[in-house]
Design a protein around this motif. Structure first.
Motif, PDB file in Angstrom:
ATOM      1  N   UNK B 163       0.961  -1.139  -0.136  1.00 19.96           N
ATOM      2  CA  UNK B 163       0.031  -0.110   0.073  1.00 19.96           C
ATOM      3  C   UNK B 163       0.876   1.068  -0.114  1.00 19.96           C
ATOM      4  N   UNK B 164       0.478   2.276  -0.671  1.00 22.23           N
ATOM      5  CA  UNK B 164       1.231   3.586  -0.586  1.00 22.23           C
ATOM      6  C   UNK B 164       0.411   4.585   0.431  1.00 22.23           C
ATOM      7  N   UNK B 165      -0.615   4.149   0.992  1.00 24.03           N
ATOM      8  CA  UNK B 165      -1.261   4.880   1.934  1.00 24.03           C
ATOM      9  C   UNK B 165      -0.669   4.231   3.304  1.00 24.03           C
ATOM     10  N   UNK B 166      -0.093   5.046   4.058  1.00 22.45           N
ATOM     11  CA  UNK B 166       0.310   4.311   5.436  1.00 22.45           C
ATOM     12  C   UNK B 166       0.075   5.274   6.610  1.00 22.45           C
ATOM     13  N   UNK B 167       0.075   4.661   7.674  1.00 21.45           N
ATOM     14  CA  UNK B 167      -0.407   5.438   8.978  1.00 21.45           C
ATOM     15  C   UNK B 167       0.888   5.969   9.645  1.00 21.45           C
ATOM     16  N   UNK B 168       1.962   6.028   9.127  1.00 16.50           N
ATOM     17  CA  UNK B 168       3.186   6.627   9.708  1.00 16.50           C
ATOM     18  C   UNK B 168       4.268   6.608   8.562  1.00 16.50           C
ATOM     19  N   UNK B 169       5.341   7.379   8.883  1.00 18.00           N
ATOM     20  CA  UNK B 169       6.288   7.316   7.878  1.00 18.00           C
ATOM     21  C   UNK B 169       7.068   5.942   7.770  1.00 18.00           C
ATOM     22  N   UNK B 170       7.480   5.730   6.464  1.00 15.80           N
ATOM     23  CA  UNK B 170       8.254   4.526   6.269  1.00 15.80           C
ATOM     24  C   UNK B 170       9.718   4.893   6.055  1.00 15.80           C
ATOM     25  N   UNK B 171      10.262   6.225   6.073  1.00 11.13           N
ATOM     26  CA  UNK B 171      11.713   6.459   6.093  1.00 11.13           C
ATOM     27  C   UNK B 171      11.955   7.702   6.978  1.00 11.13           C
ATOM     28  N   UNK B 172      11.847   8.874   6.574  1.00 10.26           N
ATOM     29  CA  UNK B 172      12.155  10.085   7.596  1.00 10.26           C
ATOM     30  C   UNK B 172      10.931  10.772   7.562  1.00 10.26           C
TER      31      UNK B 172
END
Lengths: 441, 441
Positions: B163-172
Motif C-alpha cells: 500500500x502507498x497509503x500508510x499510517x506513519x512514515x516509512x523512512x524520514x
C-alpha cells in the motif's frame, strides 16, 4: 546464501545429507520420538528425531531433544539431517532425520487462530499469510500479471508509469483524496485515465500500466477498497470498443491459461475451484438487452437511472453461464447518462456509448471504452456533464494537436483474483487492504 | 482495428496496395510533387503525390493535392497508396505513392520547438514525446523491466503490491506527504521498505515490486523527483549484503543484455551511447576505502558525517572505470551513523552496516542491505536513532513472531535509464515528472 534445499525439491532429491530452512508449523513431542513439521514458501516437510535412551530405557542427555521440546510454533530455523524417502510418510513421501537444528528467530505465541475474525486476521496479516491457502493468491497474481505483460511486450505495447499525484480529479470529485503538496493541494489519481490517454497523442501507439489507484470511497462492501491495483491498457487506431474487447479477452485467456498451467492443481486442492480458461469470443450483450433478460428472469433492477446493479450483474452472469457455459460476459453500449464524458457515443445515437463493463462470475471487474477524440465533441460532452472545460484544460490539450482514435480498459486486479478463487471478499485477495477505517499494518 | 501496416514493417512488405496511419512529421509542398513524412510509433516513411497537370503544364483539379497543401504538422491521418521499394529513398528505402489520405484529427500549431526550454517542453510533454529520441527511453524501460521480472518469475519471486497509503512514515518524517484520510491523516509511502520486509515473516521467501514512491523533497536537482518509480526486491535466508549484491548484479546483467539486444542500435543512433552489458562481479569497495581512493585523487569529501557526496561518487566511478573498465561500483559497509535503523550492523563492529550503495556512471541508483531481524537489536537501533518504538509498533511486530534473515534493495528506475542514456536530468527519463512546482500536466 544459506545452502538450503526448498521443500518442494525434497521429493526429487537423493537420500542423504540435506539442509532446509523455514518456520515451525506443528510440533509433536512424543515420549520416544519428536516430529516437527517445517514449512517454507514452497511446501511442508516432516523432521524427525528419535530420542536417546540407554539400553534399560532411561532417557539420556539429548540436547537436540531439548531444543525441539522448547520450540514454539512460527519459529524460523535451519534444520540439517538425513533425507529419507519413505512412501509411508504422508507429507510428500520424505522425512528428514535430524542431525542439528539452528533456531534463527524465536516466535511469540501467535495472536490469531483459524477461527479468528476477518478483522483480527487483517491486524496480523503477516501471520495470516503463512497459511498456504492465503498466500497462494499472490503466487497466482504473479503468474497472471507476468502472462499479461508478456502478451503486451510481445506485441510492442509500451509500459508507462503515470503519476499518482495530480493537480485535479481524474474521475469524480466525490471520492478524491487530498494531499498537502508544498504550498498547494494535490490529489491522488483515481485512475490513470487521463495520462494513459496522453500516450496516444504522444504517438506511443499501445501502452500498459499496472499500478495503484485511490478512491476515497467510504463504503464497506466486499469488493471496494480505498487503494487498489489497477490493470490498464490503452491503444490507438481502433474502430470501436469491439477492438478493445478483443484485446481484453485475449489478455484474459493468456492470463488464465498461465494460471491453470502453473497453479491449477493447487487451486483445486486449496480452493476446490477448477480454473476455466475462457473461450473467445466472450458473450456480448448490450446493456438494454441484458436488462430485458434479467427482467424475464424475474428481477427488475431497482434503479432510476439506466445502470445495472450488483444483483442484476449476478443474474446476467448466471444467464451467460446457463446459455453459453461462460464465466465472463461483456455488457456493452451503456447509456451516455451513466458514463463519463470521455466515452465516445454511438454515431447517430448519442444516448449510447461505445463502452462496456466486463462481468466475471457475477461481479464487474472492468470498464472499457472507445474514447472521444474529437475536441469539439469532447468539450460538449464535458459541459453536458456539468464540468468546467477550464479545469480540464490540460487534458483537453491532448486533443488539440492531433490525436488518433483510441480506447482501452481499466481492470481491478484483486477483483479478478477474488472472483477466480471464489473468495468471500477483496481483502483476502489484497496484500494489505486499505479501507475507510483500515490503514494498519 | 484499422487495417494498417506499421511503418517499421514496410521494408519487408511487398510492393503494392498498402495503408499506414500516423502523424505528419514534415511536409514538402513543391510545384510538381508533394512529399509528406508520416511517423508512427515504429518509424517514419515518405508519402509522395505527383500533382496533376495538363499536357501544356496547366495545373488540373487535384483534390488530394489540396488536402496535402492544407495539412498541418502533427495531424493524425490514414494514408492509402502503392508501396514502392526504391533504394534512392533515404528514409527506409521505400515510399508510398498516395491514392488517398483521410485526416483523422487535425493539429493546431505546436507550441514547442526543438529549442524550447526544458520547462516548456514539460508543459507540452505529450508533444515532446513525439520525438523518437524522447520516447525511446520508454521502450527501453519496457524491455528492462520485463527482463527483470522474467528473472524474478523464473526464480519463484512473488510479485506484491504494497500500500502507498500508510499510517506513519516509512523512512524520514522530514519528506512526508500528508493525506486527508476520512477523519484522520495518512501518509504516502516513501518506499515499500516496511511492507516488503513484511513478506519475509509472512513466509513469502522472495518478493519483488515495481511501483511509485513519494518524497516531499523540496530540492531542485537533476536527479530528484517527488514521485518516482521504485524497483524493489527482498528475500530471505541471506548470509549478508553480499547475497543481495549478487542478485542485484545478475538482475542488471539480465536487464542490460535485453536492452542491448533489442535497442542497442537505436540507442547508438539517437544517443550515441554504446550499451555495455556489465560483467560480474561488479567492483566492490568499502566506503572508507572509497574515501581514501577519492582523497588520493585529490578530492576531499566536504562532509562532516561519514557519507559520500555526489562529486565523491563521480570520482569513485571514474576510478572504477579506469581500474576495472566497469560502469558500476558497489560502495559497501556504510557507517551506521548514516544508515537507517533497520540496516544490520557488522558482527563485532556496530559502527558499520551490512549495506551498500550502487553507483552507475557516477550517480547512486540504489541502496541495499541486510536487515536487522533480531527484535531486541532492532529496538535498540531504533531508539539510538531517536525513534519511538511505540510509533513503529506495527513494524516491530513483524519481528516478534519469527522472521528469517533477509535483505534487499530499492532502485530508482528513472535514474538507471537517465544514466544509461546519459541524459542530462531525470525529467527526460520520466513519463510525467513531478517536482515541488510541477503537478501538470
Amino acid at each position: 546464501m544459506t545452502e538450503r534445499t526448498l521443500i518442494k525439491d525434497l521429493a526429487a532429491a537423493s537420500d542423504g545429507a540435506i539442509s532446509v530452512s523455514g518456520w515451525v508449523d506443528t510440533i509433536r513431542d512424543q515420549k520416544k520420538v519428536q516430529f516437527v513439521v517445517l514449512r517454507d514458501e514452497s511446501g511442508a516437510t516432516q523432521l524427525v528425531h528419535p530420542k536417546n535412551f540407554a539400553e534399560d530405557g532411561t532417557p539420556l542427555a539429548d540436547e537436540l531433544a531439548d531444543t525441539i521440546s522448547a520450540l514454539t510454533v512460527g519459529t524460523f530455523l535451519t534444520a540439517t539431517g538425513e533425507l529419507k524417502h519413505d512412501e509411508r510418510v504422508k507429507l510428500g513421501g520424505v522425512e528428514i532425520k535430524l542431525d542439528g537444528l539452528a533456531v534463527v528467530s524465536e516466535a511469540a505465541v501467535s495472536p490469531i487462530a483459524e477461527d479468528s475474525s476477518g478483522d483480527k486476521r487483517m491486524d496480523w496479516r503477516f501471520l495470516d499469510l503463512r497459511v498456504p491457502k492465503n498466500s497462494l493468491v499472490f503466487k497466482v497474481q504473479t503468474t497472471f500479471l507476468h502472462a499479461l505483460r508478456t502478451y503486451w511486450v510481445e506485441r510492442d505495447f509500451i509500459e508507462i508509469h503515470t503519476p499518482k499525484l495530480m493537480a485535479s480529479a481524474s474521475e469524480s470529485k466525490a471520492e478524491l483524496f487530498e494531499v498537502d503538496y508544498f504550498e498547494r493541494k494535490a490529489y491522488l489519481a483515481q485512475s490513470p485515465q487521463f495520462f494513459k490517454q496522453m500516450a496516444q497523442p504522444a504517438g506511443f501507439g499501445k501502452i500498459f500500466e499496472v499500478g495503484p489507484a485511490f478512491r476515497a470511497d467510504p463504503s464497506f462492501t466486499s469488493r471496494h477498497a480505498t487503494e487498489f491495483t489497477s490493470v490498464d491498457t490503452e491503444f490507438s487506431w481502433i474502430d470501436s470498443h469491439e477492438d478493445v474487447m478483443k484485446v481484453h479477452e485475449e489478455l484474459l485467456v493468456a492470463g488464465f491459461q498461465a494460471i491453470k498451467d502453473k497453479h491449477g492443481d493447487e487451486i483445486k486442492a486449496l480452493y476446490d475451484v477448477d480454473v476455466v480458461v475462457p473461450t473467445v469470443p466472450f458473450p456480448r450483450v448490450p446493456l438494454a438487452e441484458a436488462k430485458r433478460i434479467v427482467a424475464e428472469r424475474g428481477y427488475e433492477v431497482p434503479r432510476a437511472d439506466d445502470d445495472m446493479d450488483p444483483e442484476g450483474e449476478r443474474q446476467i452472469a448466471a444467464w451467460a453461464l446457463e446459455t453459453y457455459g461462460h464465466e465472463f460476459v461483456f455488457l456493452t453500449d451503456y447509456a451516455s447518462s451513466i458514463r463519463p464524458f470521455y466515452h465516445m457515443r454511438h454515431e447517430g445515437d448519442a444516448a449510447l456509448t461505445n463502452s462496456y463493463d466486463l462481468i466475471f462470475n457475477g461481479v464487474e471487474i472492468s470498464t472499457g471504452a472507445q474514447r472521444e477524440h474529437r475536441i469539439d465533441v469532447l468539450i460538449e460532452q464535458a459541459k453536458e456533464k456539468g464540468l468546467e472545460p477550464e479545469e480540464l484544460d490540460f487534458y483537453l490539450d491532448f486533443f488539440r494537436y492531433g490525436v488518433p482514435p483510441h480506447g482501452g480498459f481499466g481492470m481491478g486486479l484483486s477483483r479478478v483474483l477474488m472472483l477466480l478463487l471464489k473468495m468471500p471478499n477483496i481483502r483476502e485477495a489484497t496484500y494489505l487492504f486499505r479501507g475507510p477505517t483500515r490503514l494498519l499494518p
